[in-house]
Design a protein around this motif. Structure first.
Motif, PDB file in Angstrom:
ATOM      1  N   GLN A  76      74.331  58.596  70.346  1.00 28.21           N
ATOM      2  CA  GLN A  76      73.765  57.265  70.587  1.00 28.21           C
ATOM      3  C   GLN A  76      74.043  56.334  69.410  1.00 28.21           C
ATOM      4  N   ALA A 283      77.933  64.461  80.357  1.00 29.15           N
ATOM      5  CA  ALA A 283      78.127  63.865  81.685  1.00 29.15           C
ATOM      6  C   ALA A 283      77.501  64.695  82.789  1.00 29.15           C
ATOM      7  N   LEU A 288      73.082  60.842  80.919  1.00 29.42           N
ATOM      8  CA  LEU A 288      74.187  60.361  80.089  1.00 29.42           C
ATOM      9  C   LEU A 288      73.922  58.959  79.559  1.00 29.42           C
ATOM     10  N   ASP A 289      73.547  58.026  80.429  1.00 28.42           N
ATOM     11  CA  ASP A 289      73.396  56.623  80.027  1.00 28.42           C
ATOM     12  C   ASP A 289      72.283  56.422  79.012  1.00 28.42           C
ATOM     13  N   ASP A 290      71.301  57.314  79.006  1.00 25.73           N
ATOM     14  CA  ASP A 290      70.167  57.194  78.097  1.00 25.73           C
ATOM     15  C   ASP A 290      70.450  57.803  76.730  1.00 25.73           C
ATOM     16  N   ARG A 291      71.479  58.626  76.628  1.00 26.94           N
ATOM     17  CA  ARG A 291      71.728  59.372  75.388  1.00 26.94           C
ATOM     18  C   ARG A 291      73.045  59.023  74.699  1.00 26.94           C
ATOM     19  N   SER A 293      76.341  56.355  73.756  1.00 27.43           N
ATOM     20  CA  SER A 293      76.949  55.035  73.640  1.00 27.43           C
ATOM     21  C   SER A 293      78.464  55.188  73.737  1.00 27.43           C
ATOM     22  N   PHE A 294      79.095  54.335  74.542  1.00 30.92           N
ATOM     23  CA  PHE A 294      80.546  54.365  74.675  1.00 30.92           C
ATOM     24  C   PHE A 294      81.209  53.234  73.881  1.00 30.92           C
ATOM     25  N   HIS A 309      84.608  60.512  80.385  1.00 33.76           N
ATOM     26  CA  HIS A 309      84.221  59.194  80.896  1.00 33.76           C
ATOM     27  C   HIS A 309      85.431  58.480  81.512  1.00 33.76           C
ATOM     28  N   SER A 404      68.847  58.579  92.484  1.00 30.77           N
ATOM     29  CA  SER A 404      68.547  58.835  91.072  1.00 30.77           C
ATOM     30  C   SER A 404      67.707  60.100  90.978  1.00 30.77           C
TER      31      SER A 404
END
Length: 411
Positions: A76, A283, A288-291, A293-294, A309, A404
């Motif tokens: 993150q 993934a 994934l989105d909460d942990r 950063s891309f 990704h 979800s």
């Protein structure tokens, strides 16, 4: 060495039943239930539930270089989330190995003089050892504080009211009344300092409490004494002034793992070492989105995460399933519950090879007493609405993949 709760004797006096958490040789005893599971669950949804958490570990990180070091290590972006300019905030991240597999699922909380890391107690040693390998000249020190600090939690809509009534706060600490998700503060209860973090993992207001282990019993007792109604108050009496009026509004109840587990599954909160593991890629975890950063710089395992990704899909992913149909209940009207580890099949090919496995399940009171579960399934069968079959007590139940992980939340 297995962790022991400092409240074990108190739980025994309350005739709580216990269950083991983790590998047999390292199992940690958790309270399963205090004997009234329905009331414990109801407290989480309608009032306030107090949960003991000896299965949570704590790493304390100090040193002037800790923020840059951590930001170079975890998945993150921590700048602007937790750093020297942003105390009293929390962020979630993964710590990965070189192959991009999850070593630990972390919650990092910044205090003015240190960073606290909450994680599964069974992951503490491996996390400290592997992070230490990357400290060269940096001013960073990692300490296992799991025996020195103990964790409790309050979950439920009246949890904040109880803390506000019982706690005192230093002038420079963020006020409890304004505590937002992923924010933290300090307070004093029963003459002991308590670190409070807002984490709504059960779908209601959730307050994680970190206390010195030698003060945990005093804090736990103070919460129970102030928040638990007498028999008359529980029936709506005792509304006068004084301490009893707090209990009549808060209606605290001590709760065990079974009640919390039901609430956290309904809330769409997967757990490391339960729903995903050290064999999982970020993934595949469902969070994934909460942990991750891309957009941040390099970190260990980033190449694997970025490649996954770019490809778009992992081989498997965690999903939420809602069994349906006439076979969901027995002839006597009882729900069939898929158990962890049981097979997930294609609805149209029940005799074929499994396409996944259940990781967690419960009977959901908020969905009319029907079964729900998390499952890790092959990605090509994980699209929303895909019809699958879930084994439950020898019967294949039809189930659909939900959009979800969340089944219910009030926050």
């Amino acid at each position: 060495m297995a962790h022991l709760s400092p409240l074990k004797d108190q739980h025994a006096l309350a005739e709580a039943t216990l269950l083991p958490y983790g590998p047999v040789e390292l199992a940690i005893e958790l309270v399963e239930t205090f004997g009234e599971l329905d009331f414990e669950y109801a407290a989480l949804r309608k009032a306030c539930g107090l949960l003991d958490q000896p299965h949570r570990g704590t790493i304390e990180i100090v040193g002037d270089d800790r923020h840059d070091f951590l930001n170079n290590m975890v998945t993150q972006e921590l700048k602007g989330r937790i750093d020297a300019q942003s105390p009293y905030k929390s962020a979630r991240a993964f710590w990965l190995n070189r192959k991009g597999r999850v070593v630990a699922d972390l919650r990092l909380t910044e205090l003015p003089d240190r960073t606290l890391v909450d994680l599964d107690a069974h992951a503490v040693d491996s996390t400290i050892e592997s992070l230490n390998a990357y400290i060269i000249t940096e001013d960073v020190e990692l300490r296992d504080a799991s025996e020195r600090l103990h964790r409790l939690a309050l979950h439920g809509p009246t949890s904040m009211e109880l803390l506000r009534a019982l706690a005192t706060q230093p002038e420079d600490a963020p006020p409890l009344g304004d505590l937002a998700p992923n924010a933290a503060t300090l307070c004093t209860i029963a003459d002991h300092e308590v670190i409070v973090e807002r984490q709504d993992t059960a779908g209601e207001i959730g307050l994680e409490l970190t206390i010195a282990t030698d003060g945990a019993k005093d804090v736990y007792t103070a919460l129970v004494d102030a928040g638990s109604p007498t028999e008359g108050e529980a029936e709506g009496e005792g509304e006068g002034e004084g301490p009893d009026s707090i209990a009549s509004r808060v209606k605290l109840r001590q709760v065990g793992w079974l009640a919390y587990n039901t609430a956290r599954i309904e809330a769409g909160t997967p757990l490391f070492n339960v729903d995903f593991s050290t064999e999982s890629l970020p993934a595949e975890t469902g969070v994934l989105d909460d942990r991750v950063s891309f957009t941040k710089g390099c970190y260990l395992g980033q190449e694997v995460v970025a490649r996954m990704h770019a490809l778009g899909k992992p081989k498997q992913v965690l999903v939420a399933l809602k069994p349906e149909g006439p076979d969901m209940r027995t002839e006597e009207g009882f729900c069939r519950q898929p158990m962890g580890g049981t097979h997930v099949l294609l609805a149209e090919d029940r005799a074929g090879d499994p396409v996944g496995a259940v990781t967690s399940s419960t009977i959901s009171p908020m969905l009319g007493g029907e079964p729900v579960c998390f499952a890790i399934v092959k990605t090509k069968h994980a699209d929303t609405g895909t019809r699958l079959g879930v084994m439950a007590e020898g019967v294949v139940l039809e189930a659909s993949v939900r959009e979800s992980l969340t089944f219910h939340t009030s926050v």
